[in-house]
Write a protein that holds these residues in place. Structure first.
Motif, PDB file in Angstrom:
ATOM      1  N   LYS A   1     -11.824 -77.492 -27.783  1.00 45.60           N
ATOM      2  CA  LYS A   1     -11.676 -78.381 -28.936  1.00 45.60           C
ATOM      3  C   LYS A   1     -10.898 -79.623 -28.521  1.00 45.60           C
ATOM      4  N   ARG A   2     -11.323 -80.765 -29.014  1.00 49.18           N
ATOM      5  CA  ARG A   2     -10.536 -81.991 -28.885  1.00 49.18           C
ATOM      6  C   ARG A   2      -9.788 -82.163 -30.190  1.00 49.18           C
TER       7      ARG A   2
ATOM      8  N   MET B   1     -12.019 -80.852 -17.854  1.00 53.76           N
ATOM      9  CA  MET B   1     -12.603 -81.969 -17.100  1.00 53.76           C
ATOM     10  C   MET B   1     -14.123 -81.980 -17.198  1.00 53.76           C
ATOM     11  N   LYS B   2     -14.723 -80.816 -17.230  1.00 55.41           N
ATOM     12  CA  LYS B   2     -16.186 -80.730 -17.388  1.00 55.41           C
ATOM     13  C   LYS B   2     -16.612 -81.370 -18.708  1.00 55.41           C
ATOM     14  N   LEU B   3     -15.874 -81.054 -19.776  1.00 49.75           N
ATOM     15  CA  LEU B   3     -16.182 -81.643 -21.078  1.00 49.75           C
ATOM     16  C   LEU B   3     -15.957 -83.155 -21.053  1.00 49.75           C
ATOM     17  N   LEU B   4     -14.811 -83.590 -20.542  1.00 54.18           N
ATOM     18  CA  LEU B   4     -14.479 -85.014 -20.555  1.00 54.18           C
ATOM     19  C   LEU B   4     -15.464 -85.842 -19.741  1.00 54.18           C
ATOM     20  N   LYS B   5     -15.869 -85.334 -18.594  1.00 51.57           N
ATOM     21  CA  LYS B   5     -16.848 -86.056 -17.776  1.00 51.57           C
ATOM     22  C   LYS B   5     -18.195 -86.147 -18.482  1.00 51.57           C
ATOM     23  N   THR B   6     -18.589 -85.069 -19.154  1.00 53.35           N
ATOM     24  CA  THR B   6     -19.856 -85.070 -19.896  1.00 53.35           C
ATOM     25  C   THR B   6     -19.823 -86.088 -21.028  1.00 53.35           C
ATOM     26  N   LEU B   7     -18.748 -86.069 -21.831  1.00 52.63           N
ATOM     27  CA  LEU B   7     -18.634 -86.996 -22.962  1.00 52.63           C
ATOM     28  C   LEU B   7     -18.536 -88.444 -22.480  1.00 52.63           C
TER      29      LEU B   7
ATOM     30  N   LYS C   1     -20.183 -77.814 -27.661  1.00 56.12           N
ATOM     31  CA  LYS C   1     -20.744 -76.464 -27.781  1.00 56.12           C
ATOM     32  C   LYS C   1     -21.520 -76.095 -26.511  1.00 56.12           C
ATOM     33  N   GLN C   2     -22.222 -77.062 -25.965  1.00 53.12           N
ATOM     34  CA  GLN C   2     -22.997 -76.834 -24.736  1.00 53.12           C
ATOM     35  C   GLN C   2     -22.062 -76.429 -23.586  1.00 53.12           C
ATOM     36  N   ILE C   3     -20.926 -77.136 -23.445  1.00 52.56           N
ATOM     37  CA  ILE C   3     -19.965 -76.817 -22.388  1.00 52.56           C
ATOM     38  C   ILE C   3     -19.321 -75.455 -22.658  1.00 52.56           C
TER      39      ILE C   3
ATOM     40  N   TYR D   1      -4.898 -67.248 -24.186  1.00 52.15           N
ATOM     41  CA  TYR D   1      -4.099 -68.346 -23.651  1.00 52.15           C
ATOM     42  C   TYR D   1      -4.770 -69.659 -24.020  1.00 52.15           C
ATOM     43  N   ARG D   2      -3.950 -70.616 -24.392  1.00 52.47           N
ATOM     44  CA  ARG D   2      -4.460 -71.946 -24.718  1.00 52.47           C
ATOM     45  C   ARG D   2      -3.905 -72.953 -23.718  1.00 52.47           C
ATOM     46  N   TYR D   3      -4.814 -73.658 -23.087  1.00 58.26           N
ATOM     47  CA  TYR D   3      -4.458 -74.716 -22.136  1.00 58.26           C
ATOM     48  C   TYR D   3      -4.731 -76.053 -22.822  1.00 58.26           C
ATOM     49  N   TYR D   4      -3.762 -76.955 -22.777  1.00 58.76           N
ATOM     50  CA  TYR D   4      -3.914 -78.265 -23.402  1.00 58.76           C
ATOM     51  C   TYR D   4      -3.817 -79.369 -22.349  1.00 58.76           C
ATOM     52  N   LYS D   5      -4.830 -80.199 -22.290  1.00 57.48           N
ATOM     53  CA  LYS D   5      -4.834 -81.353 -21.373  1.00 57.48           C
ATOM     54  C   LYS D   5      -4.643 -82.618 -22.210  1.00 57.48           C
TER      55      LYS D   5
END
Length: 197
Positions: free
Chosen positions: A87-88, A41-47, A76-78, A136-140
Motif C-alpha cells: 500500500k502507498r 522498489m518493484k512497485l515504485l519502478k513499475t509506477l 495489485k499486479q505486484i 511484519y510491516r516494512y515502510y519505505k
C-alpha cells in the motif's frame, strides 16, 4: 537507520479479535528489510515507468489517468507477483483508498519526527500481532521529485485544467502544495511471519 516498534496498548477489532504491535525480533529484521525493499522498489519502478511513459505520450493529463485508473491495478499486479500486501499511504492522500490506518499513521509520524531532527531514515519496521499471528510491516519513505510537482505542487502554479480534472477525480484531494524533496509518504509492505522462513 533502524527503528523497532515496541509494545503498545492492544485494541479490540471485530468483537473479540485483539490486534497489537509487538517488538520486532532483531534477528528477523535483515530478512524483513530485504523482502520489503525489493517489493517496494518493484512497485515504485513499475509506477514510475508507467507515469513517465504517460507523460511522454500525453503529458500531465494522461499521467493523471494512470494514477486514477492504473495505479491500484498495478499495485495489485505486484502483490500477485510477489505474494505480499502493498500500500502507498500518506497523511495528505489523494485517493481515499490510500488513507493510513493507525499503524501506518505511527510509521508516518516516525518519519516526520525524524525529518524534523534532520534525519531521513531508510526504513521503519513494525510487528503486528492479530489472533496469535504476526505480520511484519516494512515502510519505505518517499520524497517528492521534480516530476511529481506537475500534479502535486502549488495549485496556483499548475495548469488550471489539470487542477480542475484532479478535483473532479478526487473531490477530497489533499495531495498538493509540495516542494521538491518534501516527505511524501511511504510504501508499506506486509510480510506474514511464516514467509520469513
Amino acid at each position: 537507520m533502524k527503528k523497532l516498534s515496541f509494545l503498545v496498548a492492544a485494541g479490540l477489532l471485530f468483537g473479540c479479535t485483539t490486534t497489537q504491535t509487538v517488538q520486532v525480533p532483531q534477528e528477523k529484521e535483515p530478512k524483513i528489510k530485504e523482502i520489503g525493499e525489493a517489493t517496494s522498489m518493484k512497485l515504485l519502478k513499475t509506477l514510475r515507468g508507467e507515469l513517465l511513459n504517460a507523460m511522454q505520450q500525453g503529458g500531465p493529463d494522461q499521467a493523471t489517468e494512470v494514477c486514477s485508473k492504473k495505479a491500484m491495478t498495478l499495485t495489485k499486479q505486484i502483490e500477485n507477483e510477489t505474494g505480499y500486501s502493498i500500500k502507498r499511504t500518506t497523511f495528505k492522500y489523494r485517493n481515499p483508498a490510500n488513507k493510513p490506518d493507525k499503524y501506518e499513521e505511527e510509521a508516518l509520524n516516525y518519519f516526520e519526527e525524524a525529518i524534523k531532527s534532520g534525519k531521513m531514515p531508510a526504513y521503519y519496521v513494525q510487528a503486528i500481532k492479530e489472533n496469535n499471528k504476526i505480520v511484519y510491516r516494512y515502510y519505505k519513505p518517499q520524497k517528492v521529485e521534480g516530476l511529481c510537482l506537475t500534479c502535486h505542487g502549488d495549485p496556483s502554479l499548475m495548469d488550471p485544467n489539470l487542477v480542475k480534472k484532479i478535483k473532479t477525480l478526487y473531490p477530497t484531494d489533499m495531495a498538493v502544495g509540495y516542494k521538491e524533496g518534501d516527505f511524501r509518504g511511504v510504501v508499506r509492505v506486509s510480510i506474514p511471519e511464516d514467509k520469513l522462513k
